[in-house]
Design a protein around this motif. Structure first.
Motif, short mmCIF file in Angstrom:
data_model
loop_
_atom_site.label_atom_id
_atom_site.label_comp_id
_atom_site.label_asym_id
_atom_site.label_seq_id
_atom_site.Cartn_x
_atom_site.Cartn_y
_atom_site.Cartn_z
N ALA A 316 0.83 -1.21 0.00
CA ALA A 316 0.00 0.00 0.00
C ALA A 316 0.87 1.26 0.00
N ILE A 317 1.97 1.24 0.75
CA ILE A 317 2.90 2.39 0.76
C ILE A 317 3.54 2.56 -0.61
N GLN A 318 4.00 1.48 -1.17
CA GLN A 318 4.67 1.55 -2.48
C GLN A 318 3.73 2.04 -3.57
N GLN A 319 2.46 1.63 -3.50
CA GLN A 319 1.49 2.00 -4.54
C GLN A 319 0.77 3.30 -4.23
N GLY A 320 0.90 3.82 -3.01
CA GLY A 320 0.25 5.07 -2.64
C GLY A 320 -1.25 4.96 -2.49
N THR A 321 -1.76 3.84 -1.96
CA THR A 321 -3.20 3.67 -1.77
C THR A 321 -3.58 4.08 -0.35
N VAL A 322 -4.31 5.18 -0.24
CA VAL A 322 -4.69 5.76 1.05
C VAL A 322 -6.19 5.98 1.07
#
Length: 497
Positions: A316-322
């Motif tokens: 999630a951090i690597q893909q920027g899913t927030v």
């Protein structure tokens, strides 16, 4: 003279029974005399696989390893139901009505099993276990249960084909196993995910961070009995550009997080739920998104946002899913990400979680309830113009499932509601009534049980300060407590739903 009309009635019932018995034997003989290479090849193997429930245990292991949450719950419920059914069948039902096994001579040798069963024929234990497991799984996940029901039906047919049982024995076994599964659902209701209309998740744009640039990770290496140290190793390998901060025993946790948040673009936390709550509060203050690594013992918050493994959080951090989730604010200053409780609820949870891996969550919940109520220290609280005495009080951030006093999971964390469960133990025979209601699956209908879903809630401790447990951490004393939802206030890194 008044008894004479009953004699023909008894005779009629006896004749019906004899007729069904004759039909049962004729169907068995028809199956036995039917030539079928497919039956000869498949049925003995299937019935052997189901011996001692090996087939169902293997399927349960597969469901637990690869299934979604409802399938995993179904596997656990199916195994527990199977165990109870096996005990009832072999130690109870088979001793009630003696019935000889069918004549194996009528069955072709290719279909016969090596060992002939010696116990009573009625009911079929294989069929009872098959139905118990299939229905148990189906109560939690209907599509999987349907497939298993078809397999259970084949197992029952195999018992007739190999000459171990009459068809009536199989039907009786199916009824017994299914009945015990349904009764178990009354005692411990399955989790039914509510599909009420709701707003779509609130997502935020965030840059991709393939190497973790701008991420500050604060981890307690000693958390989770060493899990924290393992998480550290995984993070260092997956996010080499991230800054790593290790919490020490003498550190001021809040100050460490505050310092980390001020120099970070993303604040990541690895620790228990109490540590996660501190990090969430600091992230809100400093206006940075939060990433949660499952480094604690139970990791309730991480699991409920879908980050039950370090790999999912890192992705999630690597893909920027927030996306944004709710938090609950206590007295306008302290954040709650999971639960708050007073009375003996923390003891109830600790006792249940200590035993659930050995005897299963349903039995562990009943024992924990009995143990807690026996040693409780009740608290009198006043709320909504009423006063009651309670030993178990639960407050959750967002709606928990299932209803009753064993809430275990959340399907979403952005519904804007607080989930409150209260047991009133101040009435006559309250403890006995609560235990009875729990055992018969009627706790949610008991007048001693209160369940509220509201955006705000407050109470006052009538007899002075009482200890409040927040996110598993016990020690906060309050006389008056006011809880309010901060709707979708906390941005967190989590997988796409």
């Amino acid at each position: 003279m008044d008894l004479l009309p009953f004699r023909p009635r008894r005779r009629g019932i006896r004749q019906i029974g004899q007729g069904l018995g004759t039909l049962d034997r004729e169907v068995f003989e028809a199956v036995a005399e039917s030539p079928s290479p497919l039956i000869d090849a498949v049925m003995p193997r299937l019935t052997k696989a189901a011996d001692h429930s090996k087939l169902w245990f293997a399927i349960a292991a597969g469901l637990a390893a690869f299934g979604n949450p409802s399938v995993k719950r179904g596997a656990m419920r199916g195994v527990l139901t199977l165990g109870v059914t096996s005990l009832v069948t072999n130690q109870g039902a088979k001793r009630v009505w003696r019935r000889e096994r069918p004549n194996r001579i009528l069955v072709p040798l290719a279909r016969q099993t090596r060992r002939a069963p010696t116990s009573n024929s009625l009911p079929s234990g294989h069929s009872a276990s098959a139905a118990a497991f299939a229905v148990g799984v189906g109560l939690e996940n209907a599509p999987t249960g349907l497939g298993l029901a078809l397999l259970a039906g084949l197992v029952g047919m195999s018992r007739v084909a190999v000459g171990a049982h009459y068809p009536g024995d199989v039907l009786a076994g199916f009824g017994l196993g299914a009945g015990i599964a349904v009764l178990g659902a009354r005692v411990v209701p399955p989790i039914v995910e509510e599909r009420l209309p709701g707003a779509a998740p609130l997502r935020q744009n965030a840059p991709e961070r393939p190497r973790g640039a701008g991420v500050t990770v604060v981890v307690n290496p000693a958390s989770g009995s060493g899990t924290g140290a393992q998480v550290l190793d995984e993070v260092r390998e997956a996010l080499p550009d991230a800054e790593i901060v290790e919490l020490g025993e003498d550190d001021d946790v809040a100050e460490v997080f505050r310092s980390a948040a001020r120099r970070a673009e993303v604040l990541a936390v690895g620790g228990g739920d109490g540590t996660v709550a501190v990090a969430a509060s600091i992230a809100l203050e400093e206006d940075v998104p939060l990433a949660v690594l499952p480094a604690g013992t139970f990791n309730h918050f991480a699991k409920d946002i879908g980050c039950d493994t370090t790999a999912k959080t890192v992705a999630a951090i690597q893909q920027g899913t927030v996306s944004c989730v709710d938090v609950v604010c206590l007295n306008e200053k302290q954040m709650v990400v999971n639960t708050a409780s007073i009375g003996a609820y923390p003891q109830f949870v600790q006792t249940r979680e200590k035993l659930e891996h050995r005897i299963g969550k349903p039995l562990a919940g009943i024992y924990a309830m009995f143990h807690t109520l026996r040693r409780d220290q009740p608290v009198r609280i006043s709320y909504d113009n009423q006063t009651l005495q309670t030993s178990l009080f639960f407050l959750g951030n967002s709606i928990y499932l299932p209803s009753g006093f064993a809430p275990s999971r959340r399907t979403r964390m952005d519904d804007g509601l607080i989930d409150i469960r209260i047991l009133d133990t101040g009435r006559p025979l309250a403890k006995l009534r609560i235990i009875a209601a729990l055992m018969f699956g009627r706790l949610t209908r008991s007048p001693l049980y209160r369940e509220l879903r509201v955006p705000e809630f407050s109470f006052r401790s009538v007899d002075g300060p009482t200890v409040l447990a927040l996110d598993g951490e016990v020690g906060t004393e309050v006389t008056e407590a006011s809880f309010s939802v901060r709707y979708r206030a906390l941005p967190v890194f989590r997988p796409e739903p």
